[in-house]
Structure formats: C-alpha cells, structure tokens
Design a protein around this motif. Structure first.
Motif, PDB file in Angstrom:
ATOM      1  N   LEU A  42       0.838  -1.214   0.000  1.00  0.00           N
ATOM      2  CA  LEU A  42       0.000   0.000   0.000  1.00  0.00           C
ATOM      3  C   LEU A  42       0.865   1.252   0.000  1.00  0.00           C
ATOM      4  O   LEU A  42       0.549   2.241  -0.662  1.00  0.00           O
ATOM      5  CB  LEU A  42      -0.924   0.003   1.226  1.00  0.00           C
ATOM      6  CG  LEU A  42      -2.021  -1.067   1.246  1.00  0.00           C
ATOM      7  CD1 LEU A  42      -2.864  -0.934   2.513  1.00  0.00           C
ATOM      8  CD2 LEU A  42      -2.909  -0.963   0.000  1.00  0.00           C
ATOM      9  N   TYR A  50       2.002   1.950  -3.525  1.00  0.00           N
ATOM     10  CA  TYR A  50       0.959   2.639  -4.310  1.00  0.00           C
ATOM     11  C   TYR A  50       0.808   4.094  -3.852  1.00  0.00           C
ATOM     12  O   TYR A  50       0.670   5.007  -4.666  1.00  0.00           O
ATOM     13  CB  TYR A  50      -0.384   1.932  -4.145  1.00  0.00           C
ATOM     14  CG  TYR A  50      -0.559   0.718  -5.035  1.00  0.00           C
ATOM     15  CD1 TYR A  50      -0.257   0.770  -6.400  1.00  0.00           C
ATOM     16  CD2 TYR A  50      -1.067  -0.475  -4.523  1.00  0.00           C
ATOM     17  CE1 TYR A  50      -0.430  -0.341  -7.215  1.00  0.00           C
ATOM     18  CE2 TYR A  50      -1.252  -1.585  -5.335  1.00  0.00           C
ATOM     19  CZ  TYR A  50      -0.928  -1.519  -6.683  1.00  0.00           C
ATOM     20  OH  TYR A  50      -1.106  -2.601  -7.493  1.00  0.00           O
ATOM     21  N   ASN A  52      -6.228  -8.772   0.338  1.00  0.00           N
ATOM     22  CA  ASN A  52      -6.294  -7.488  -0.361  1.00  0.00           C
ATOM     23  C   ASN A  52      -6.486  -7.686  -1.850  1.00  0.00           C
ATOM     24  O   ASN A  52      -6.127  -8.717  -2.420  1.00  0.00           O
ATOM     25  CB  ASN A  52      -5.064  -6.640  -0.044  1.00  0.00           C
ATOM     26  CG  ASN A  52      -3.864  -7.071  -0.826  1.00  0.00           C
ATOM     27  OD1 ASN A  52      -3.739  -6.726  -2.001  1.00  0.00           O
ATOM     28  ND2 ASN A  52      -2.983  -7.844  -0.203  1.00  0.00           N
ATOM     29  N   GLU A  82      -5.683  -5.029  -4.080  1.00  0.00           N
ATOM     30  CA  GLU A  82      -4.855  -4.119  -4.869  1.00  0.00           C
ATOM     31  C   GLU A  82      -3.450  -4.640  -5.128  1.00  0.00           C
ATOM     32  O   GLU A  82      -2.894  -4.439  -6.208  1.00  0.00           O
ATOM     33  CB  GLU A  82      -4.749  -2.754  -4.164  1.00  0.00           C
ATOM     34  CG  GLU A  82      -6.059  -2.004  -4.009  1.00  0.00           C
ATOM     35  CD  GLU A  82      -6.832  -2.423  -2.766  1.00  0.00           C
ATOM     36  OE1 GLU A  82      -6.391  -3.359  -2.044  1.00  0.00           O
ATOM     37  OE2 GLU A  82      -7.890  -1.825  -2.504  1.00  0.00           O
ATOM     38  N   GLY A 133      -2.489   1.328   7.936  1.00  0.00           N
ATOM     39  CA  GLY A 133      -3.072   1.218   6.601  1.00  0.00           C
ATOM     40  C   GLY A 133      -3.675   2.547   6.153  1.00  0.00           C
ATOM     41  O   GLY A 133      -3.607   2.916   4.985  1.00  0.00           O
TER      42      GLY A 133
END
Ligand SMILES: NC(=O)C1=CN([C@@H]2O[C@H](COP(=O)(O)OP(=O)(O)OC[C@H]3O[C@@H](n4cnc5c(N)ncnc54)[C@H](O)[C@@H]3O)[C@@H](O)[C@H]2O)[C@@H](O)CC1
Ligand SMILES: Nc1ncnc2c1ncn2[C@@H]1O[C@H](COP(=O)(O)OP(=O)(O)O)[C@@H](O)[C@H]1O
Ligand SMILES: [K+]
Length: 522
Positions: free
Chosen positions: A289, A292, A315, A317, A501
């Motif tokens: 994450l 990204y 997840n 993604e 997160g």
C-alpha cells in the motif's frame, strides 16, 4: 527556498575563517549578525519596552552587543548584562561593546554569584530576553555563575530569543552541557547546527527561525566540510560528513512532479515486496500500500507458501504470489523484509545478487546483522541499495546498542554507510538519510504519532516506489529518497489518529497535492 545547511562547530569556525580570509571582516560579520538579531527580535516585542541581552565571554556575546546597538537605532531601551568584565573584552567584541555604549545601551556587569539578584531584577524588567551567552564555542558543562544565570532566565517567564543556539546546548550533539537555556525561538547564524536537531537540542531551540545570512557563502560552507575532514585516506577510511542539509518542500516538489497525461502504470514502475510469515501477514501488505501511495504503478508481494492464501485473500490491490513464482524477475525495484521472519536468508542472498534496486528493511536487516556472508554481499553490492533500520536494527547492524546509536545518530548513520556502503535511512524522530558518499539529509517533519507498528512497512514500500521510477523526472537520488521520508513524515503529522493502513491513504493525499502542484500539502 534555498538549501539549509547543517554544520558542526568546527565547520562553522572554518567557514568563518574562509570568509574572513576572503575579505569580510570579523567585525562586519558580527555587525550583520547583530542587525538580523535586532530585526528578528523586534518582531517579537509588543511595544517599545526594554530588551535585556545577556552576553557571554565569546563571539556569541559579541553578537549580543551588536544586536543591542542595532536595537538602539529603533530607540528601543536595551540593557546588556555582561557576564565577564567589559574591560576584559578585546578585538571586535570590544569594538561592538564600545559602540553599544555610545548608542545608549545600558551595559551592566554580573561577574560573580553575588550579582545574581541583580540579574533577576534586570530580567524582570525586560519584555524579551536575548540569550547571547554561548554559541558554537561552548566546550564544557556550565557551572557556577553561568549555570545560575541560565536558571534565572528559564524561571523569568519572559520570551527568550537565543542567538545561534540555546546556551548550554552542545552544537554538535544537541545534548545539554550541565544546564541550558530553554529558548522560545532561536536565530541560527549562517547555518543550522546539529544541536538544533539532535537529542534535547530540538526541544530547547524553540521555534527555529530562518537562517541569518551574514555573508558566509555556500562555497565557504562546502569548503568547510572538505577542510574539516581529517581522515588520512579519502578512499578507504574517510567517513566524515561530506555535506549535510535539511529536507525541505523543494525536495518534495522535485520528487513528485505533475503526472504526464499520457503516462501508464508501467511508467511509474512495479515494486515487488518480499515479506510475510506466520503471525506477520500484514507487514508486506502495508509495504504494498505504501508503494501505491507514493505513486507506484504496480505493486506485488512474494510471500512464503504457507501464508500465501491469507495474504492473497486479504487485499485486492497488491498482487500476491507464492515464493515458487519467478514473476518478480521483471521487478523495477524490490523491497525485502517486512514481516519476513529470519528463515529467508537464502532468498535474501539471491536478491542481493540481482542488479535490481533494493530496499533492505526489517527482518532482512536482522538476517544481515546475524550473517557475515550477507553483510559482505550487501557491502559489495553495486546496484542501488537502501537500508532502512530503526535504531534497534541499526544497533544490531553495528554490533552496538540502541543507547549508543541514539546518543550520536549522525555518527551511527556514518558508521552504517562505512560498513555497508549503501544509502542508509536511520529512522526515528529526525530521520537521517545518508548517501554512500556521506551526504546527509535530515528530516525535520513528522510526529510521534508515527510510532505505531507498521508505519515503517509503509515507508519501505514508498521508498521502493521511488526506486522503481528513478527513470523519471530529473530528481536526484538524494531528493528521491529523502523526500520520501519527508512525505511519510508529513502525512504522519496530520491531525487525528490513524491506523498504519490509513497512513498510506494520508500519504497518497499529500503526494497528489504535490503532483497537482496546488501547494495544499500540510
Ligand atoms: N566570525 C565571527 O566573529 C562570527 C561569530 N559568530 C558568533 O560567534 C559564536 C561563536 O563564538 P565563539 O567561538 O567565540 O564561542 P562562544 O561565544 O560560544 O563562547 C566561547 C567562549 O566561552 C568560553 N566557554 C566555553 N564553554 C564555557 C563554559 N562551560 N563556561 C564558561 N566559559 C566557557 C570559551 O572559553 C570562550 O571564551 C557563534 O555561535 C555566533 O553567535 C557568528 O555570528 C558568525 C561570525
Ligand atoms: N517519535 C517519532 N517521531 C517521528 N517519527 C517517528 C517516531 N517514532 C517512529 N517514527 C517513524 O515511524 C516509522 C516507524 O518505523 P519502524 O520502527 O520500522 O516500525 P514498523 O517496523 O513497526 O513498521 C519510521 O519511519 C520512524 O521514523
Ligand atoms: K546563545
């Protein structure tokens, strides 16, 4: 916004010497310092009430006399309390003291403990106190009269304005030498000093004002770095600082320029995170994450087979593959370590053998610390490598202890560079980034809110993203890596509590503001 340099006391002295040798006199340097102190201090005075300057025995005291003289030009009533007999002053100090008297400054002496009651009375009559007791020349712990005066300043309940550095703070380490003035604001002269940032120094500095430009050029400062290096062998043994500067908003802008309209996910790079183990399935996902959030086009995880179903289903993604996959060989950058456990030495060794840009984090660092063969591979790696230890990991990598690392973080980061010959990100409050050539970047942003498990995983992924898109945009590696630390810190300093997160989301918001160039990042 220019670069803000960070100097040691010896480097500052050398830069002064170089400047004086080039024709600017010590008298003029002091005069310029005094004028900028006066102008800055005036902004803090509500009316034309009395300002009290407490002047010590050296040039910092001289700056105090010069400031008093300039304050008189605005007809401000000023008292200078000299902690040494004024008759004992010499050179430009003496000249500035004489000029102050001529300008109508009240000069008083407090040279023994018997005068401490007087000092207290003068302080009580001031609207603001200018601390000109010691600057970069402080070389031993304060005692006797000096210590008593500092205690009175701290108790006097007036705004305190320190010239150059709060008196009592060691300008190289930031530690308190006996006692120190607790400044409300500090005006750094010519450059910031390590003591503004390290150890207790940051708390005692108060608000750090913009550096006072007294005519010491960047060239003189750069020469001071070279000329204070006393290593015998530049190639093999030198691990002195080559340069040191503060990370600022310009770095962030350089690292996240607007996204090209015709860009595509491949343009922004593919980061592969090697991590995860039983009990630690979140860490590689947070790194993904983070990648990204910092702008990677693609992020994937390679994890041990036994945790693969868990991570893959947790997840959408971040693409997730078991260790048997070889898809990672197309990686633009690799992040190794988040939640990986200590059993992956062989795979880490293979990653060290690749030519891929590599971030070595968390358990990958712990494996290196425990394994001389991995240490040697890391040190001899020619591809771009960044290690991201927190102080505990740094201590393991240096076979030292956390106290030693934290007591001298500048030295610790240099020792890591010397040993592992790669980029080093020494995390914690005031994270330090160091290049293999010993250029140091200090991150002034952040918040203790970042002290939450997983925030380092987000950062590791973010750095991976920056390494994966180094093809882009003209930013230097120093800008790319240090701005990533700053982006993470700025996001983490935002209001309100967050989970790690959610930190990735905050990072992406600050990053998008930068890319849009709308300057709204906070
Ligand atoms: N070329 C110049 O004249 C310039 C001077 N500058 C100012 O000068 C400062 C540095 O001046 P100095 O090198 O004279 O150093 P300081 O003014 O910090 O003080 C040094 C003096 O304090 C004494 N001292 C040190 N520790 C002591 C202790 N614990 N107890 C009692 N006495 C102690 C030393 O023996 C020496 O006499 C800078 O911080 C800055 O404010 C700057 O304005 C730049 C230009
Ligand atoms: N007191 C603090 N002030 C500012 N930043 C901090 C502070 N404590 C931790 N951080 C930052 O938070 C992150 C924590 O990383 P790390 O210790 O590796 O955590 P984890 O391994 O749990 O992810 C680092 O980027 C560090 O610089
Ligand atoms: K001072």
């Amino acid at each position: 916004m220019g670069i803000t340099r960070i100097l040691t006391a010896a480097q500052m002295r050398k830069a002064d010497e170089i400047t004086i040798a080039s024709g600017l006199s010590a008298f003029d340097l002091m005069d310029r310092a005094g004028r900028i102190v006066a102008n800055s201090a005036l902004k803090c005075v509500p009316d034309y009430s009395r300002i009290v300057v407490i002047a010590g025995p050296g040039n910092n005291g001289g700056d105090g006399f010069a400031a008093a003289c300039h304050l008189r030009k605005y007809r401000i009533p000023v008292t200078v309390v000299s902690l040494v007999p004024v008759d004992s002053l010499s050179g430009e100090l003496k000249k500035h003291a004489n000029l102050a008297v001529k300008a109508g400054v009240k000069v008083r002496e407090a040279t023994s403990l018997g005068a401490i009651g007087e000092v207290e009375r003068w302080l009580s009559r001031s609207s603001i106190v200018i601390d000109a007791i010691f600057g970069t020349g402080l070389c031993r712990g304060l005692g006797g009269l000096m210590a008593e005066v500092v205690a009175k300043i701290n108790a006097c309940d007036r705004p305190v304005f320190s010239i150059d550095i709060a008196s009592g703070i060691c300008s190289d380490s930031g530690v308190i030498l006996g006692v120190a003035v607790k400044a409300d604001m500090t005006l750094p002269i010519a450059a910031t000093k390590w003591g503004h940032w390290l150890a207790e120094g940051r708390d005692y500095t108060g608000r750090l004002l913009d550096v006072a430009d007294i005519g010491i050029s960047d060239d003189a400062i750069e020469a001071s770095w070279r000329e204070t290096c006393d290593c015998d062998d530049e190639q093999e043994r030198c691990f002195c600082v080559n340069s040191a500067s503060l990370i600022n908003d310009e770095y962030l802008k350089a690292a996240w320029p607007p996204r090209p309209r015709l860009s595509h996910k491949g343009y922004f790079g593919h980061v592969w995170v090697f991590g995860g183990s039983v009990g630690f399935t979140g860490a590689p996902q947070l790194a993904g994450l983070g990648a990204y959030a910092a702008g990677a086009g693609l992020a994937s995880i390679i994890c041990p087979d036994e945790v693969w179903p868990i991570i893959a289903s947790a997840n959408l993604e971040v693409m997730t593959h078991p260790e048997s996959s070889s898809a990672w060989q197309k990686a633009d950058a690799i992040v190794a370590g988040p939640g990986w456990g200590l059993e992956r030495g062989e795979l880490l060794s293979r990653l060290l053998d690749t030519e891929k840009p590599l971030v070595v984090d968390a358990d990958a660092l712990n494996m290196v610390a425990a394994n001389p063969a991995l240490q040697s591979k890391l040190a001899n790696r020619t591809a771009l490598t960044v290690i991201t230890p927190h102080p505990g990991e740094a201590a393991r990598l240096l076979e030292s202890d956390i106290g030693t690392v934290q007591d001298d973080r500048k030295q610790a980061v240099l020792d890591l560079v010397r040993r592992y010959r790669c980029w080093v990100v020494l995390k914690g409050s005031e994270t330090l980034v160091a290049s293999p050539d010993r250029d140091i970047y200090l991150n002034p942003f952040g918040s203790p809110q970042l002290a939450i498990a997983g925030s380092g995983d987000v950062l590791a992924g973010m750095i991976g993203a920056q390494l994966s898109r180094q093809k882009g945009d003209g930013a230097t590696l120093g800008e790319l890596i240090s701005s990533t630390v700053a982006l993470h810190a700025k996001a983490g300093a935002r209001e309100g509590w967050y989970l790690p997160g959610e930190l990735a989301k905050l990072v992406s918001e600050v990053r998008q503001n930068l890319e849009r160039g709308d300057g709204k990042e906070k």
